[in-house]
Design a protein around this motif. Structure first.
Motif, PDB file in Angstrom:
ATOM      1  N   GLY A  45       6.041 -33.064 -21.637  1.00 19.87           N
ATOM      2  CA  GLY A  45       6.559 -32.141 -20.704  1.00 19.87           C
ATOM      3  C   GLY A  45       5.630 -31.660 -19.903  1.00 19.87           C
ATOM      4  O   GLY A  45       4.568 -31.226 -20.233  1.00 19.87           O
ATOM      5  N   GLU A  65      13.194 -28.309 -14.435  1.00 18.22           N
ATOM      6  CA  GLU A  65      14.412 -29.752 -14.539  1.00 18.22           C
ATOM      7  C   GLU A  65      15.565 -29.370 -13.414  1.00 18.22           C
ATOM      8  O   GLU A  65      16.128 -30.443 -13.216  1.00 18.22           O
ATOM      9  CB  GLU A  65      14.750 -29.664 -15.905  1.00 18.22           C
ATOM     10  CG  GLU A  65      15.728 -28.742 -16.458  1.00 18.22           C
ATOM     11  CD  GLU A  65      14.942 -27.551 -17.013  1.00 18.22           C
ATOM     12  OE1 GLU A  65      15.542 -26.700 -17.734  1.00 18.22           O
ATOM     13  OE2 GLU A  65      13.807 -27.361 -16.787  1.00 18.22           O
ATOM     14  N   SER A 119       6.715 -26.357 -19.459  1.00 17.14           N
ATOM     15  CA  SER A 119       6.359 -27.557 -20.051  1.00 17.14           C
ATOM     16  C   SER A 119       6.800 -27.885 -21.575  1.00 17.14           C
ATOM     17  O   SER A 119       7.428 -28.892 -21.583  1.00 17.14           O
ATOM     18  CB  SER A 119       4.581 -27.755 -20.108  1.00 17.14           C
ATOM     19  OG  SER A 119       4.184 -27.149 -18.836  1.00 17.14           O
ATOM     20  N   ARG A 162      10.608 -28.734 -21.024  1.00 22.06           N
ATOM     21  CA  ARG A 162      10.739 -30.301 -20.604  1.00 22.06           C
ATOM     22  C   ARG A 162      10.469 -30.936 -21.811  1.00 22.06           C
ATOM     23  O   ARG A 162      11.256 -32.067 -21.932  1.00 22.06           O
ATOM     24  CB  ARG A 162       9.817 -30.474 -19.345  1.00 22.06           C
ATOM     25  CG  ARG A 162      10.277 -29.810 -18.170  1.00 22.06           C
ATOM     26  CD  ARG A 162      11.593 -29.951 -17.732  1.00 22.06           C
ATOM     27  NE  ARG A 162      11.940 -31.257 -17.337  1.00 22.06           N
ATOM     28  CZ  ARG A 162      11.582 -32.078 -16.176  1.00 22.06           C
ATOM     29  NH1 ARG A 162      11.046 -31.363 -15.361  1.00 22.06           N
ATOM     30  NH2 ARG A 162      11.738 -33.080 -15.967  1.00 22.06           N
ATOM     31  N   ALA A 163       9.622 -30.781 -22.668  1.00 25.20           N
ATOM     32  CA  ALA A 163       9.331 -31.790 -23.654  1.00 25.20           C
ATOM     33  C   ALA A 163      10.558 -31.870 -24.771  1.00 25.20           C
ATOM     34  O   ALA A 163      10.633 -32.903 -25.207  1.00 25.20           O
ATOM     35  CB  ALA A 163       7.821 -31.557 -24.390  1.00 25.20           C
ATOM     36  N   ASN A 200      13.249 -33.680 -23.021  1.00 28.54           N
ATOM     37  CA  ASN A 200      13.244 -35.004 -23.080  1.00 28.54           C
ATOM     38  C   ASN A 200      13.440 -35.538 -24.438  1.00 28.54           C
ATOM     39  O   ASN A 200      14.046 -36.941 -24.506  1.00 28.54           O
ATOM     40  CB  ASN A 200      11.750 -35.453 -22.536  1.00 28.54           C
ATOM     41  CG  ASN A 200      11.441 -35.158 -21.108  1.00 28.54           C
ATOM     42  OD1 ASN A 200      12.393 -34.878 -20.231  1.00 28.54           O
ATOM     43  ND2 ASN A 200      10.106 -34.854 -20.813  1.00 28.54           N
ATOM     44  N   CYS A 224       0.665 -29.602 -19.545  1.00 29.01           N
ATOM     45  CA  CYS A 224       1.312 -30.633 -20.513  1.00 29.01           C
ATOM     46  C   CYS A 224       1.322 -30.023 -21.776  1.00 29.01           C
ATOM     47  O   CYS A 224       0.534 -29.793 -22.692  1.00 29.01           O
ATOM     48  CB  CYS A 224       0.344 -31.779 -20.357  1.00 29.01           C
ATOM     49  SG  CYS A 224       1.200 -33.282 -21.453  1.00 29.01           S
TER      50      CYS A 224
END
Length: 398
Positions: free
Chosen positions: A318, A323, A336, A339-340, A343, A381
């Motif tokens: 992420g 998003e 981040s 988002r990971a 996902n 990240c």
């Protein structure tokens, strides 16, 4: 078996126990027992909600949970000879479920009751009940999954001094008063910025009368981790771990609770571990003058040797880009990691899981979260590593 210094009756709330514990932090909460350096003893704990969640299929109890009650803690335990500036050494010798109560729960909190890490995507309450079978667990609410837990206390720490308590309350009130600069002033911050002192449903051991009222008005809530330890929710604080706590008051006044059968890094759904009642066997010792000697501000720990050995993972990345809006954030690990997680959830939905099931699973299964890059401007990240062996099917891309 070690002597049990704190016993719980699961049919009674913490305030009605023969030996009440507490659900706030304050140096004036009386100790319930004392031990000497070198002693080994057992502490029993209720689940963090004080028994508000039932082994049922309805998530209504998670939706309606009263958060002024949490976290209920067992203690404080006075360690003879411990003084401010020392280090309290705590060995976690064993952790397990109470006999006859071998089950746990994971929940998604409703947005109107505080929400969680992904509340904008999952605003409604949900729940999974887990059956505990030795070191393994499975759930009728998330079929197709079975894994070994890494049992640990989500919350353990020593009492703050009056000075440290005042510092906590001042800085957290400043944060709340400032509000969320990213949102409009008329829109409530969810999750809230902090949980400030609140005397409603306070449990303060044996305190009563005017002394109770004074302490209840200023005692800190148990929600966050702080300098003394507290609600750190570190899954690797399991059997065999040794924790070094800074001591701020005479006797250290060690307390604990919020036992987790298993948890993923981040405990993302907030009620996100496999929450359970249980026992903890401990050994304690003291390092005199250890805080100055080792420049200690927060606890440090050495993990134990006992944990699940998963060797194959599917890892989701992420980056720090919102998003919803596509807004670029500068090296923001919070965005981040969100988002990971998202996902991974979207990926698991392709294998028959609902979004809620995937969210609950990532919160309580032994996933590994990492800040993988925090210098490559502008994107941090973060990664989430999902052990593939917990599934009864192959989830790799083909």
């Amino acid at each position: 078996m070690p002597e049990t210094l704190f016993k719980v009756d699961l049919t009674k709330p913490m305030s009605e126990q023969e030996m009440p514990g507490h659900n706030r932090w304050h140096p004036d909460i009386p100790a319930v027992a004392s031990v000497n350096p070198g002693d080994v003893f057992r502490i029993e704990c209720k689940d963090w909600t004080d028994g508000q969640i039932a082994d049922s299929d309805s998530p209504d109890d998670v939706r309606d949970v009263d958060l002024t009650v949490v976290h209920v803690l067992s203690g404080p335990i006075y360690v003879n000879g411990a003084e401010p500036g020392d280090i309290l050494v705590v060995d976690l010798l064993d952790i397990g479920a109470l006999q006859g109560d071998e089950w746990g729960f994971t929940g998604i909190f409703a947005r109107e009751n505080g929400g969680g890490f992904l509340t904008d995507h999952f605003p409604d309450a949900a729940k999974a009940i887990w059956d505990l079978q030795g070191i393994y667990t499975s759930s009728r609410h998330i079929p197709g999954v079975r894994f070994a837990g890494i049992t640990h206390p989500g919350l353990i720490g020593c009492a703050p001094s009056h000075e440290l308590l005042a510092t906590w309350n001042k800085r957290e009130k400043t944060l709340v008063d400032a509000g969320n600069p990213a949102g409009p002033p008329w829109k409530p911050q969810i999750p809230p910025m902090a949980a400030l002192p609140n005397p409603t449903n306070a449990v303060l051991g044996s305190l009563a009368g005017a002394e109770f009222d004074k302490v209840a008005a200023e005692a800190a809530r148990t929600v966050p981790p702080r300098e003394h330890g507290g609600n750190c929710d570190i899954k690797n604080l399991s059997r065999g771990s040794r924790i070094y706590f800074p001591v701020y008051v005479d006797g250290a006044k060690l307390s604990m609770g919020d036992i987790h059968f298993s948890q993923g890094d981040g405990e993302i759904s907030f009620c996100g571990a496999i929450e359970m009642s249980g026992f903890i066997d401990l050994h304690v010792d003291i390092i005199k003058g250890g805080m100055e000697k080792y420049a200690m501000v927060n606890p440090i720990f050495k993990p134990g040797p006992v944990e699940p050995h998963y060797s194959e993972y599917l890892i989701f990345e992420g980056i720090s880009v919102d998003e919803f809006t596509g807004q670029q954030y500068y090296l923001d690990a919070h965005v981040s990691y969100r988002r990971a997680c998202l996902n991974a959830i979207e990926y698991l939905k392709k294998f028959g899981f609902t979004g809620e099931q995937a969210y609950l699973l990532l919160s309580c299964a032994p996933v590994e979260g990492r800040i993988s890059g925090i210098v490559d401007i502008p994107n941090a990240c973060c990664t989430l590593a999902l052990p593939t062996a917990i599934f009864d099917r192959d989830i790799l891309p083909v």
